[in-house]
Design a protein around this motif. Structure first.
Motif, short mmCIF file in Angstrom:
data_model
loop_
_atom_site.label_atom_id
_atom_site.label_comp_id
_atom_site.label_asym_id
_atom_site.label_seq_id
_atom_site.Cartn_x
_atom_site.Cartn_y
_atom_site.Cartn_z
N GLN A 92 0.87 -1.18 0.00
CA GLN A 92 0.00 0.00 0.00
C GLN A 92 0.90 1.22 0.00
O GLN A 92 1.74 1.38 0.90
CB GLN A 92 -0.90 0.01 1.23
CG GLN A 92 -1.86 1.18 1.28
CD GLN A 92 -2.83 1.11 2.46
OE1 GLN A 92 -2.57 0.40 3.43
NE2 GLN A 92 -3.94 1.82 2.37
N CYS A 93 0.78 2.06 -1.00
CA CYS A 93 1.60 3.26 -1.10
C CYS A 93 0.72 4.49 -0.97
O CYS A 93 -0.26 4.63 -1.70
CB CYS A 93 2.36 3.29 -2.42
SG CYS A 93 3.58 1.98 -2.55
N VAL A 94 1.09 5.37 -0.04
CA VAL A 94 0.25 6.52 0.29
C VAL A 94 1.09 7.79 0.17
O VAL A 94 2.14 7.90 0.81
CB VAL A 94 -0.29 6.41 1.73
CG1 VAL A 94 -1.26 7.54 2.03
CG2 VAL A 94 -0.97 5.06 1.95
N PRO A 95 0.66 8.74 -0.63
CA PRO A 95 1.43 9.98 -0.77
C PRO A 95 1.27 10.88 0.45
O PRO A 95 0.23 10.86 1.12
CB PRO A 95 0.82 10.63 -2.01
CG PRO A 95 -0.58 10.12 -2.06
CD PRO A 95 -0.54 8.73 -1.47
N VAL A 96 2.30 11.66 0.73
CA VAL A 96 2.27 12.65 1.81
C VAL A 96 2.34 14.03 1.16
O VAL A 96 3.30 14.34 0.45
CB VAL A 96 3.46 12.47 2.76
CG1 VAL A 96 3.45 13.53 3.85
CG2 VAL A 96 3.45 11.06 3.37
N ASP A 97 1.32 14.84 1.40
CA ASP A 97 1.26 16.19 0.82
C ASP A 97 1.64 17.22 1.86
O ASP A 97 1.25 17.12 3.02
CB ASP A 97 -0.17 16.53 0.38
CG ASP A 97 -0.63 15.73 -0.81
OD1 ASP A 97 -0.42 14.51 -0.80
OD2 ASP A 97 -1.19 16.33 -1.73
N VAL A 98 2.41 18.20 1.44
CA VAL A 98 2.62 19.39 2.24
C VAL A 98 2.29 20.58 1.34
O VAL A 98 2.89 20.75 0.29
CB VAL A 98 4.07 19.48 2.76
CG1 VAL A 98 4.29 20.82 3.47
CG2 VAL A 98 4.38 18.33 3.72
N HIS A 99 1.29 21.36 1.73
CA HIS A 99 0.83 22.51 0.95
C HIS A 99 0.50 22.12 -0.50
O HIS A 99 0.86 22.82 -1.45
CB HIS A 99 1.88 23.63 0.96
CG HIS A 99 2.28 24.05 2.34
ND1 HIS A 99 1.35 24.37 3.31
CD2 HIS A 99 3.50 24.14 2.93
CE1 HIS A 99 1.99 24.68 4.44
NE2 HIS A 99 3.29 24.54 4.24
N GLY A 100 -0.14 20.96 -0.65
CA GLY A 100 -0.60 20.56 -1.98
C GLY A 100 0.45 19.92 -2.85
O GLY A 100 0.17 19.54 -3.99
N GLU A 101 1.65 19.75 -2.35
CA GLU A 101 2.71 19.12 -3.14
C GLU A 101 3.09 17.80 -2.48
O GLU A 101 3.27 17.72 -1.26
CB GLU A 101 3.93 20.03 -3.21
CG GLU A 101 5.04 19.45 -4.07
CD GLU A 101 6.27 20.36 -4.12
OE1 GLU A 101 7.23 20.00 -4.81
OE2 GLU A 101 6.28 21.40 -3.43
N VAL A 102 3.20 16.75 -3.30
CA VAL A 102 3.61 15.46 -2.76
C VAL A 102 5.10 15.52 -2.42
O VAL A 102 5.92 15.74 -3.30
CB VAL A 102 3.33 14.32 -3.75
CG1 VAL A 102 3.75 12.98 -3.14
CG2 VAL A 102 1.86 14.28 -4.13
N VAL A 103 5.42 15.34 -1.14
CA VAL A 103 6.81 15.43 -0.71
C VAL A 103 7.39 14.08 -0.33
O VAL A 103 8.60 13.93 -0.22
CB VAL A 103 6.96 16.40 0.49
CG1 VAL A 103 6.55 17.81 0.10
CG2 VAL A 103 6.16 15.92 1.69
N ALA A 104 6.54 13.08 -0.15
CA ALA A 104 7.03 11.77 0.25
C ALA A 104 5.97 10.72 -0.02
O ALA A 104 4.80 11.04 -0.30
CB ALA A 104 7.39 11.76 1.75
N VAL A 105 6.38 9.47 0.05
CA VAL A 105 5.46 8.35 -0.09
C VAL A 105 5.72 7.36 1.06
O VAL A 105 6.88 7.02 1.34
CB VAL A 105 5.64 7.62 -1.43
CG1 VAL A 105 4.77 6.36 -1.50
CG2 VAL A 105 5.29 8.55 -2.58
N ILE A 106 4.65 6.97 1.72
CA ILE A 106 4.74 5.93 2.75
C ILE A 106 4.36 4.60 2.09
O ILE A 106 3.32 4.51 1.44
CB ILE A 106 3.77 6.22 3.91
CG1 ILE A 106 4.06 7.58 4.54
CG2 ILE A 106 3.83 5.11 4.97
CD1 ILE A 106 2.98 8.05 5.52
N SER A 107 5.20 3.59 2.25
CA SER A 107 4.89 2.26 1.73
C SER A 107 4.66 1.31 2.90
O SER A 107 5.50 1.23 3.81
CB SER A 107 6.03 1.72 0.86
OG SER A 107 6.19 2.53 -0.29
N ILE A 108 3.55 0.63 2.89
CA ILE A 108 3.20 -0.34 3.95
C ILE A 108 3.14 -1.71 3.30
O ILE A 108 2.32 -1.95 2.40
CB ILE A 108 1.84 0.01 4.60
CG1 ILE A 108 1.86 1.45 5.12
CG2 ILE A 108 1.53 -0.97 5.73
CD1 ILE A 108 0.51 1.94 5.62
#
Lengths: 172, 274
Positions: A92-108
């Motif tokens: 499961q890959c989930v994007p992390v947004d900061v101020h509308g920009e994807v800055v990272a991806v969490i992979s579970i």
């Protein structure tokens, strides 16, 4: 252990997952900066070129995605699974947004099903907020020093000079 | 309806008690699936998949009529470069969506509008550029199984959604799997979609209270993937092309419907229509 690595460890316990990792988004690659669980030692420091993998899709689109048997995608197996020695059944890959920009991806990797979990997990949104806050605060393990280290020597020297000039100006 | 664990955001509207009844028309002669779908082929309907590309060689896709790749290029006019000609699917996601559409409307003209490239920044600009290309190239239905959370793009996408509506182009947009701002899937001018229960692509639901207006299967379903393979995947991404497939049947049988007319017909043949 960095705060991001701690977040990965907490998330792994919470979701009953085999592994949890965080990769920060660079211009043309994902850079894995923190992980906990299976393959963690191997994945941290890895760069995954854009145009590859389920995490890459989440980074490029801002859309999370859950795929069972990702190793059926030959490019996933070569780029990620082979490098860590761990091939998950589900990712499961989930994007992390900061101020509308994807800055990272969490992979579970191999998250436990609800039948296997004892308690209701913390909502995924809370984990995304935590990782986003850590990255925004510069505690993400990929701060200025790490980025300087990746530059060619001449560029690094020029960047250090420029940063020094900025700090001098702020002190005045 | 059953209760499913670990639902993507917005999908809960279609689980548990469900969304209630779809809006009723009270016509003397109800709209039936036979009238709505005609032969059900979607023949000649131009359907664009804005995504990671489509693998035209995948056996579940069949064929791709056109390939267009939109990439960010700061030196180009408008900041994007548009190239025609065959391309690969970078991730497998676009192929998955295309195969779902093909399974429901086998004679549509599929168009791959690849808006993801070998960079991880600025994809919302390419996304907007791809949507504009569709508006200018007679696309009838566009599958948008991706979105942006960038508030700076809100006005751009508002204008594009309005232009598409007045050109009678249907935009089908997956809700994000997390509960956060998603553009343009929360706009009233698009057919917004989240996961419903089960794996039957013939069943879909209308939720008149929105913002997830339509529900269709997308949880742990088998989808086409890279290299001619299939995999099992979950996400609102895979529910959107189910709605596209049903709309393609409707537009194949009734070319020229406005988005509002198509929405009315679709609601009339939803699983929860009265």
């Amino acid at each position: 252990m960095s705060a991001l690595t701690s977040a990965c460890a907490l998330a792994r316990a919470c979701y009953g997952a085999a592994a949890v990792s965080v990769a920060v988004v660079e211009e043309d690659a994902l850079h894995y900066v923190a992980a906990d669980g299976a393959g963690a030692d191997s994945i941290v420091g890895t760069r995954l070129a854009a145009g590859r993998g389920i995490a890459g899709f989440a980074a490029a689109t801002g859309q999370s995605l859950t795929v069972r048997d990702p190793s059926s995608d030959p490019r996933f197996a070569r780029d990620v699974g082979a490098s860590t020695g761990y091939l998950p059944s589900t990712i499961q890959c989930v994007p992390v947004d900061v101020h509308g920009e994807v800055v990272a991806v969490i992979s579970i990797l191999d998250r436990a099903t609800s039948d296997e979990r004892a308690d209701s997990p913390v909502a995924l949104e809370r984990l995304v907020e935590l990782v986003g806050a850590l990255l925004a605060s510069g505690d993400g393990g990929d701060g200025v020093a790490a980025r300087l280290d990746r530059l060619e020597p001449d560029d690094r020297a020029a960047a250090v000079t420029a940063i020094g000039a900025i700090l001098d100006a702020l002190d005045r | 309806m059953s209760t499913e664990p670990d639902l993507p955001a917005w999908a809960e509207a279609f689980h548990g008690e469900g969304p209630g009844a779809a809006p009723a028309l009270r016509l003397d002669h109800p709209i039936t699936r036979a009238w709505a779908y005609g032969d059900g082929s979607g023949r000649g309907v131009r359907v664009a998949v804005l995504d990671s590309g489509i693998d035209a060689g995948h056996p579940l896709v069949g064929s791709v009529a056109e390939h267009v790749a939109v990439t960010v290029d700061r030196d180009a006019a408008g900041g994007i470069r548009i190239e025609t000609g065959p391309h690969d699917d970078l991730y497998g996601h676009g192929t998955a969506c295309a195969a779902i559409i093909r399974s429901l409307a086998p004679e549509v003209e599929l168009i791959s509008v690849r808006v993801l490239g070998l960079t991880l920044k600025g994809s919302s600009v390419a996304f907007a550029g791809g949507l504009e290309w569709c508006i200018e190239h007679e696309v009838a239905i566009a599958n948008l199984s991706l979105s942006t959370s960038n508030p700076n793009q809100a006005e751009t996408f508002h204008r594009l959604v309005d232009r598409a509506a007045f050109r009678r182009m249907l935009l089908v947009s997956a809700m994000n799997n997390e509960r956060k701002l998603t553009i343009p899937s929360e706009y009233a001018g698009v057919f917004s979609v989240a996961c419903g229960p089960g794996d039957d692509r013939e069943r879909f639901w209308c939720n008149p209270t929105g913002p997830a207006e339509w529900g269709a299967c997308g949880l742990d379903i088998e989808v086409a993937w890279n290299g001619g393979t299939t995999t099992r995947a979950s996400g609102n991404s895979f529910a959107a092309p189910v709605i596209v497939g049903h709309l393609a049947r409707i537009m194949g049988a009734h070319p020229g419907l406005t988005p509002w007319q198509a929405r009315t017909v679709l609601a009339a043949v939803a699983a929860n229509a009265e």
